[in-house]
Motif scaffolding. Structure first.
Motif, PDB file in Angstrom:
ATOM      1  N   ILE A 171       0.823  -1.079   0.038  1.00  0.00           N
ATOM      2  CA  ILE A 171       0.014   0.041   0.066  1.00  0.00           C
ATOM      3  C   ILE A 171       0.888   1.193   0.014  1.00  0.00           C
ATOM      4  CG2 ILE A 171      -1.840   1.446   1.169  1.00  0.00           C
ATOM      5  CD1 ILE A 171      -2.818  -1.305   2.312  1.00  0.00           C
ATOM      6  N   CYS A 184      -2.444   6.258   0.194  1.00  0.00           N
ATOM      7  CA  CYS A 184      -3.577   5.613   0.995  1.00  0.00           C
ATOM      8  C   CYS A 184      -4.331   6.487   1.885  1.00  0.00           C
ATOM      9  CB  CYS A 184      -3.322   4.437   1.948  1.00  0.00           C
ATOM     10  SG  CYS A 184      -4.398   3.805   2.771  1.00  0.00           S
ATOM     11  N   ILE A 185      -6.025   6.799   1.831  1.00  0.00           N
ATOM     12  CA  ILE A 185      -6.312   7.783   2.675  1.00  0.00           C
ATOM     13  C   ILE A 185      -7.139   6.962   3.642  1.00  0.00           C
ATOM     14  CG2 ILE A 185      -6.624   9.476   0.859  1.00  0.00           C
ATOM     15  CD1 ILE A 185      -9.679   8.254   0.610  1.00  0.00           C
ATOM     16  N   ASN A 186      -6.873   5.790   4.035  1.00  0.00           N
ATOM     17  CA  ASN A 186      -7.213   4.770   5.281  1.00  0.00           C
ATOM     18  C   ASN A 186      -8.877   4.942   5.152  1.00  0.00           C
ATOM     19  OD1 ASN A 186      -4.439   4.622   6.187  1.00  0.00           O
ATOM     20  ND2 ASN A 186      -5.093   6.566   7.534  1.00  0.00           N
ATOM     21  N   CYS A 187      -9.424   4.705   3.896  1.00  0.00           N
ATOM     22  CA  CYS A 187     -10.591   4.644   3.800  1.00  0.00           C
ATOM     23  C   CYS A 187     -11.631   3.324   4.231  1.00  0.00           C
ATOM     24  CB  CYS A 187     -11.154   4.666   2.181  1.00  0.00           C
ATOM     25  SG  CYS A 187     -10.758   3.384   1.294  1.00  0.00           S
ATOM     26  N   ASP A 188     -10.494   2.338   4.481  1.00  0.00           N
ATOM     27  CA  ASP A 188     -11.167   1.110   4.961  1.00  0.00           C
ATOM     28  C   ASP A 188     -11.705   0.134   4.149  1.00  0.00           C
ATOM     29  OD1 ASP A 188     -10.612   0.629   7.866  1.00  0.00           O
ATOM     30  OD2 ASP A 188     -12.591   0.769   8.389  1.00  0.00           O
ATOM     31  N   MET A 189     -11.958   0.379   2.828  1.00  0.00           N
ATOM     32  CA  MET A 189     -12.592  -0.539   1.945  1.00  0.00           C
ATOM     33  C   MET A 189     -11.760  -1.908   2.013  1.00  0.00           C
ATOM     34  SD  MET A 189     -15.061   0.765   0.345  1.00  0.00           S
ATOM     35  CE  MET A 189     -15.130   0.344  -1.035  1.00  0.00           C
ATOM     36  N   CYS A 190     -10.457  -1.839   1.639  1.00  0.00           N
ATOM     37  CA  CYS A 190      -9.742  -3.073   1.495  1.00  0.00           C
ATOM     38  C   CYS A 190      -9.570  -4.181   2.707  1.00  0.00           C
ATOM     39  CB  CYS A 190      -8.353  -2.866   1.159  1.00  0.00           C
ATOM     40  SG  CYS A 190      -7.339  -1.790   2.331  1.00  0.00           S
ATOM     41  N   TYR A 237      -2.691   2.343   6.094  1.00  0.00           N
ATOM     42  CA  TYR A 237      -2.783   0.794   6.197  1.00  0.00           C
ATOM     43  C   TYR A 237      -1.748   0.164   5.468  1.00  0.00           C
ATOM     44  CZ  TYR A 237      -7.597   0.750   8.003  1.00  0.00           C
ATOM     45  OH  TYR A 237      -8.467   1.058   8.962  1.00  0.00           O
ATOM     46  N   CYS A 244      -9.925  -0.940  -3.943  1.00  0.00           N
ATOM     47  CA  CYS A 244      -9.331   0.394  -3.449  1.00  0.00           C
ATOM     48  C   CYS A 244      -9.654   1.666  -4.625  1.00  0.00           C
ATOM     49  CB  CYS A 244      -7.616   0.271  -3.500  1.00  0.00           C
ATOM     50  SG  CYS A 244      -7.050   1.701  -3.235  1.00  0.00           S
ATOM     51  N   PRO A 245     -10.271   2.304  -4.040  1.00  0.00           N
ATOM     52  CA  PRO A 245     -10.799   3.736  -4.947  1.00  0.00           C
ATOM     53  C   PRO A 245      -9.496   4.460  -5.533  1.00  0.00           C
ATOM     54  CG  PRO A 245     -11.325   4.145  -2.442  1.00  0.00           C
ATOM     55  CD  PRO A 245     -10.817   2.594  -2.721  1.00  0.00           C
ATOM     56  N   LEU A 246      -8.347   4.606  -4.818  1.00  0.00           N
ATOM     57  CA  LEU A 246      -7.258   5.357  -5.047  1.00  0.00           C
ATOM     58  C   LEU A 246      -6.544   4.639  -5.787  1.00  0.00           C
ATOM     59  CD1 LEU A 246      -6.578   7.394  -1.972  1.00  0.00           C
ATOM     60  CD2 LEU A 246      -8.259   7.936  -3.894  1.00  0.00           C
ATOM     61  N   CYS A 277      -4.087   2.622  -5.036  1.00  0.00           N
ATOM     62  CA  CYS A 277      -2.818   2.938  -4.365  1.00  0.00           C
ATOM     63  C   CYS A 277      -2.208   1.505  -3.669  1.00  0.00           C
ATOM     64  CB  CYS A 277      -2.861   3.970  -3.238  1.00  0.00           C
ATOM     65  SG  CYS A 277      -3.898   3.429  -1.911  1.00  0.00           S
ATOM     66  N   ILE A 278      -2.805   0.436  -4.157  1.00  0.00           N
ATOM     67  CA  ILE A 278      -2.092  -0.783  -3.935  1.00  0.00           C
ATOM     68  C   ILE A 278      -1.524  -1.523  -5.165  1.00  0.00           C
ATOM     69  CG2 ILE A 278      -2.592  -2.814  -2.723  1.00  0.00           C
ATOM     70  CD1 ILE A 278      -5.269  -1.980  -1.679  1.00  0.00           C
TER      71      ILE A 278
END
Ligand code: SF4
Ligand code: SF4
Length: 62
Positions: free
Chosen positions: A5, A9-15, A31, A54-56, A58-59
């Motif tokens: 990651i 990462c904005i720590n959105c918690d989706m993953c 994360y 991940c919406p960004l 970034c993974i």
């Protein structure tokens, strides 16, 4: 090739709840993936599911 990651990462918690191995947890700022637990979702999904959700984007696999 575990998932990694990036700092964006904005720590959105989706993953986090999607990982079948519970390999994703909060790090110092964002994360992080435990490379010893990540199996690229083999046996669970056709593709790494954290990357898929991940919406960004970034993974990445490294
Ligand atoms: S690729 Fe799969 S096993 Fe690895 S961190 Fe992402 S969701 Fe978890
Ligand atoms: S889905 Fe992407 S942005 Fe959201 S917590 Fe996971 S790595 Fe970070």
């Amino acid at each position: 090739m575990p998932a990694v990651i990036e700092v964006s990462c904005i720590n959105c918690d989706m993953c986090v709840p999607e990982c079948p191995n519970e390999a994703i947890s909060m790090g110092t700022r964002h994360y992080e993936v435990d490379p010893l637990l990540c199996t690229e979702c083999i046996g669970y999904y056709d593709k790494p599911t954290c990357i898929a959700v991940c919406p960004l984007d970034c993974i990445t696999l490294v």
